[in-house]
Design a protein around this motif. Structure first.
Motif, PDB file in Angstrom:
ATOM      1  N   SER A 148      41.213  36.059  29.015  1.00 12.47           N
ATOM      2  CA  SER A 148      40.609  37.229  29.650  1.00 12.47           C
ATOM      3  C   SER A 148      39.962  36.830  30.959  1.00 12.47           C
ATOM      4  CB  SER A 148      39.548  37.858  28.730  1.00 12.47           C
ATOM      5  OG  SER A 148      40.119  38.228  27.487  1.00 12.47           O
ATOM      6  N   LEU A 149      40.047  37.724  31.948  1.00 10.84           N
ATOM      7  CA  LEU A 149      39.374  37.480  33.215  1.00 10.84           C
ATOM      8  C   LEU A 149      37.864  37.495  32.994  1.00 10.84           C
ATOM      9  CD1 LEU A 149      41.450  39.747  35.631  1.00 10.84           C
ATOM     10  CD2 LEU A 149      41.432  37.252  35.568  1.00 10.84           C
ATOM     11  N   VAL A 150      37.185  36.492  33.533  1.00 13.65           N
ATOM     12  CA  VAL A 150      35.730  36.445  33.406  1.00 13.65           C
ATOM     13  C   VAL A 150      35.093  37.531  34.260  1.00 13.65           C
ATOM     14  CG1 VAL A 150      33.681  35.030  33.818  1.00 13.65           C
ATOM     15  CG2 VAL A 150      35.739  33.984  32.846  1.00 13.65           C
ATOM     16  N   SER A 151      35.640  37.741  35.455  1.00 13.41           N
ATOM     17  CA  SER A 151      35.181  38.808  36.353  1.00 13.41           C
ATOM     18  C   SER A 151      36.379  39.663  36.739  1.00 13.41           C
ATOM     19  CB  SER A 151      34.533  38.223  37.609  1.00 13.41           C
ATOM     20  OG  SER A 151      33.402  37.442  37.281  1.00 13.41           O
ATOM     21  N   PRO A 152      36.219  40.976  36.824  1.00 15.67           N
ATOM     22  CA  PRO A 152      37.358  41.848  37.146  1.00 15.67           C
ATOM     23  C   PRO A 152      37.946  41.529  38.520  1.00 15.67           C
ATOM     24  CG  PRO A 152      35.481  43.123  36.328  1.00 15.67           C
ATOM     25  CD  PRO A 152      34.977  41.736  36.582  1.00 15.67           C
ATOM     26  N   VAL A 153      39.262  41.705  38.617  1.00 18.89           N
ATOM     27  CA  VAL A 153      39.970  41.588  39.891  1.00 18.89           C
ATOM     28  C   VAL A 153      40.689  42.901  40.125  1.00 18.89           C
ATOM     29  CG1 VAL A 153      41.765  40.370  41.190  1.00 18.89           C
ATOM     30  CG2 VAL A 153      40.271  39.106  39.627  1.00 18.89           C
ATOM     31  N   ALA A 154      40.478  43.506  41.287  1.00 19.31           N
ATOM     32  CA  ALA A 154      41.030  44.822  41.581  1.00 19.31           C
ATOM     33  C   ALA A 154      42.543  44.835  41.381  1.00 19.31           C
ATOM     34  CB  ALA A 154      40.686  45.235  43.011  1.00 19.31           C
ATOM     35  N   GLY A 155      43.030  45.791  40.583  1.00 18.85           N
ATOM     36  CA  GLY A 155      44.449  45.962  40.370  1.00 18.85           C
ATOM     37  C   GLY A 155      45.068  45.019  39.366  1.00 18.85           C
ATOM     38  N   VAL A 156      44.259  44.188  38.729  1.00 17.96           N
ATOM     39  CA  VAL A 156      44.778  43.196  37.775  1.00 17.96           C
ATOM     40  C   VAL A 156      44.214  43.482  36.395  1.00 17.96           C
ATOM     41  CG1 VAL A 156      44.961  40.740  37.208  1.00 17.96           C
ATOM     42  CG2 VAL A 156      44.952  41.473  39.604  1.00 17.96           C
ATOM     43  N   ASP A 157      45.091  43.505  35.385  1.00 14.68           N
ATOM     44  CA  ASP A 157      44.636  43.740  34.016  1.00 14.68           C
ATOM     45  C   ASP A 157      43.709  42.615  33.567  1.00 14.68           C
ATOM     46  OD1 ASP A 157      46.194  46.022  33.960  1.00 14.68           O
ATOM     47  OD2 ASP A 157      47.923  44.993  33.074  1.00 14.68           O
ATOM     48  N   SER A 158      42.808  42.947  32.671  1.00 12.36           N
ATOM     49  CA  SER A 158      41.789  41.982  32.260  1.00 12.36           C
ATOM     50  C   SER A 158      42.328  40.881  31.354  1.00 12.36           C
ATOM     51  CB  SER A 158      40.635  42.693  31.552  1.00 12.36           C
ATOM     52  OG  SER A 158      41.112  43.374  30.392  1.00 12.36           O
ATOM     53  N   SER A 159      43.461  41.150  30.689  1.00  7.23           N
ATOM     54  CA  SER A 159      44.018  40.160  29.766  1.00  7.23           C
ATOM     55  C   SER A 159      45.193  39.424  30.396  1.00  7.23           C
ATOM     56  CB  SER A 159      44.478  40.821  28.467  1.00  7.23           C
ATOM     57  OG  SER A 159      43.375  41.343  27.762  1.00  7.23           O
TER      58      SER A 159
END
Length: 355
Positions: A148-159
């Motif tokens: 899982s992404l630790v911090s959100p990235v615009a346009g990218v799914d969290s998993s």
């Protein structure tokens, strides 16, 4: 020399003092001499302890970690540091979205990884190289593991998902026992500019490598084959990246005229059927542990001369050594275990039966 106990030293000092006093002047329980005897005994006991520690440092077999490192460095052998796992993960999201280098991902147990370079989502996904944030074997992960992404990235799914091949190459720092084994190999087999023992020693210098076999003339005259395993990994058979790491290291140290091929041995699983008494879960676990140790100690890569043969008598002995085992019958196999060239025997499925 056995280290005397504190009570032994106290008794010796009290007897020595008593022998120097006038007759009938025995030490009193709370006398000054009694206190001095205890102080002297404590001091002597500490000195004996220091001498005992010093005596264990004068040979590598019993030296503490820091002293062992100094012994090894004297012979040009360095403790292998921990290595970080690496591999690829698949990210999904909106086309054109960019995942910057250094983006942190986290596994369910808290292990973290960072992306090695920028990645752009195309066709709904992107495959990016990642490296574990902390070096060690725990960073390895099977293909399909969810991150899982630790911090959100615009346009990218969290998993994200670990890609084919998994995250591999992670290894813990070398243990004292393994370092001692390599030091012993170096001392007992001085370098000879490309002798058989040299290749084994060079392969064992790579983090994660626990056993290596040198096969002279592997592909013909002037060639050397080197096979190795990583016993501390979930799968001891190395993958392509781990093989390449050993190949690169050997290419950097081998004689320039030698043609060296590093390869992963082909596993030859050996299934066993064992009639056991008592046939309990605890005894089964003890037998399995002994067999796993046997295959690690004695299984070798077959070089075409029978070096990979595992004696059936040794298998029976390993079963008998298990704690709690009263009796057993090894139903299968019934003969020495032989493997093809380039293969190594591995413990397969054990079928348990009551005796």
């Amino acid at each position: 020399m056995d280290r005397p106990t504190l009570q032994d030293l106290l008794a010796r000092i009290e007897q020595d003092l008593a022998s120097r006093l006038e007759a009938g002047s025995a030490l009193l329980r709370r006398s000054v001499l009694g206190v001095l005897a205890r102080v002297l005994a404590g001091t002597a006991h500490g000195l004996y302890g220091y001498l005992e520690w010093i005596s264990s440092q004068i040979i590598p077999d019993t030296a503490d970690s820091d002293v062992l490192d100094r012994w090894a460095s004297w012979w040009g052998v360095s403790r292998k540091p921990a290595a970080a796992a690496s591999g690829q993960v698949t990210l999904t999201g909106t086309d054109g979205s960019v995942v910057p280098a250094g983006t942190a991902l986290q596994r369910a147990d808290g292990a973290e990884y960072t992306t090695d370079a920028d990645a752009t989502i195309s066709g709904g996904s992107a495959i990016v190289d990642v490296t574990a944030a902390a070096a060690g074997q725990d960073g390895n992960a099977d293909a399909g593991t969810t991150l899982s992404l630790v911090s959100p990235v615009a346009g990218v799914d969290s998993s994200a998902t670990v890609a084919t091949g998994g995250l591999t190459g992670g290894a813990d720092a070398e243990t004292d026992d393994d370092l001692r084994a390599r030091l012993r190999l170096r001392v007992q087999n001085p370098p000879h500019g490309g002798a058989k023992a040299d290749y084994e020693r060079w392969a064992l210098e790579v983090s994660g490598v626990t056993r290596a076999w040198v096969l002279p003339g592997w592909l013909g005259a002037g060639t050397v084959g080197v096979a190795f395993v990583r016993d501390d990994d979930a799968d001891p058979i190395p993958d392509a990246a781990e093989v390449q790491a050993v190949q690169d290291h050997l290419d950097a140290v081998r004689p320039v005229t030698a043609a060296v091929t590093v390869f992963a041995p082909t596993p030859h699983p050996v299934d066993l059927t064992i009639q056991l008494d008592p046939n309990t879960a605890a005894v089964q676990a003890a037998v399995q542990a002994e067999l796993e140790d046997l295959f690690r100690r004695e299984a070798a890569v077959e070089d075409g001369t029978g070096s990979g043969t595992l004696r059936i008598s040794h298998v029976r002995e390993a079963i008998s050594l298990a704690e709690g085992e009263e009796d057993h019958v090894l139903v299968a196999p019934t003969a020495d275990i032989t493997v093809a060239q380039g293969e190594i025997a591995t413990l397969g499925t054990i079928t348990w039966q009551a005796l």
